[in-house]
Scaffold this active site. Structure first.
Site: not given
Length: 355
Positions: A123-124, A213-215, A305, A328
């Protein structure tokens, strides 16, 4: 004959007689046919095959044989497991995927023989379009290399998505969807959108869906070893934590509620998937739970989540991905982490969200 010269009551009796005589004839004919038919012995039930065509072939006769070609590889050692430093199997016998626990050559051969198609959804929304280029370029290097892939990009700014050169058998599909004012609402509405498109489109185009996730960016190989009926991913911040430390939804009024004495793992909301059918069931369940909470003016503590964790508690995943598949770098590099396959892109959340 029931003539017009008769009275109404006489005509009615005449018609009743004709109908009664016809019924007697039908019953006597049926009884004669049944009496002369061949019946199995009393108490015995016989099952006859039902043919849907004039031929003797069955759907089962048309099943494709998935046979591997001759391959050379090291023999698996029953008494020498490849990893002893981490948990590699859940109590319900679902594998936890770590580096060194599988042979990618065998798996690739199996999935190639089946001609599997994979869909990757991101999703962007709003300014998150800035991450799409890096995401796709890294996916072309590391995600399902050599397999058929559809990249499904959900966005409210289709004009911001630029085409990039893709390898053979891989396609970029831009899906125009609405935005929402708050980033929390955007996050939760993902479930509804994935559910809707699974029913209307994905089921006809791909066999598996991977929802991330896109990031993020791919930094090492991610292949068919992750695929299963339905899979979740261990959250990089909680893979070694106790149940009491998990940030589950603890309000009993919420559909996402999990009691303090329950829970297997804490799953990340930004990486799940499975067959299209199973992803549809997961996203549909989570969306309906969110809507039920919305009627009660409740928003789960970690949005989608929280609902994913509740779903996986009572619908056990058939495979779990280790933190190698969602990391991360702010957490450092612990000894058990042999690879970092999918890592967060550094960003300023305040500059991206709600804009």
């Amino acid at each position: 004959m029931c003539t017009d010269n008769w009275g109404r009551s006489d005509r009615n009796r005449c018609w009743y007689f004709i109908i009664f005589a016809a019924l007697l004839f039908i019953l006597s004919f049926s009884w004669h046919s049944l009496k002369n038919s061949q019946w199995p012995p009393r108490g015995m039930f016989t099952c006859k095959s039902v043919s849907h065509s004039t031929s003797d072939t069955s759907y089962l006769d048309q099943l494709k044989e998935v046979k591997l070609q001759r391959m050379l590889y090291e023999k698996p050692e029953t008494l020498k497991p490849p990893r002893t430093d981490v948990l590699t199997m859940t109590p319900w016998l679902a594998p936890i995927v770590w580096n060194g626990t599988y042979n990618i050559d065998i798996l690739n051969e199996q999935f190639h023989r089946r001609g599997v198609r994979i869909g990757l959804t991101v999703f962007a929304i709003k300014k998150y379009t800035v991450f799409v280029k890096t995401f796709l370029e890294s996916a072309e290097k590391f995600f399902m290399v050599g397999h058929k892939v559809n990249y499904y990009v959900f966005t409210d700014r289709a004009s911001d998505i630029s085409n990039i050169t893709l390898n053979d058998g891989r396609h970029l599909v831009v899906l125009d969807v609405p935005s929402y004012k708050r980033w929390q609402e955007v996050s939760m509405r993902r479930m509804e959108m994935i559910r809707n498109f699974s029913r209307e489109r994905f089921i006809y185009e791909v066999d598996y869906l991977v929802c991330v996730d896109v990031d993020m960016r791919f930094s090492d190989d991610v292949g068919v070893e992750i695929l299963s009926n339905v899979f979740g991913t261990l959250h990089p911040g909680f893979y070694g934590a106790s149940r009491q430390s998990f940030t589950y939804e603890r309000r009993t009024q919420s559909e996402a509620y999990i009691a303090a004495d329950e829970g297997d793992f804490y799953y990340a909301g930004g990486y799940f998937g499975g067959t299209v059918e199973e992803v549809y069931k997961l996203t549909n369940h989570c969306h309906e739970a969110m809507m039920a909470d919305k009627e009660k003016n409740i928003e789960a503590v970690w949005h989608d989540e929280s609902y994913i964790n509740k779903y996986f508690l009572y619908h056990k995943p058939t495979k779990i991905l280790s933190p190698e598949y969602l990391w991360d770098n702010n957490f450092g590099v612990p000894a058990m982490l042999k690879r970092r396959r999918f890592v967060a892109v550094p960003k300023n959340h305040a500059q991206i969200r709600n804009r």
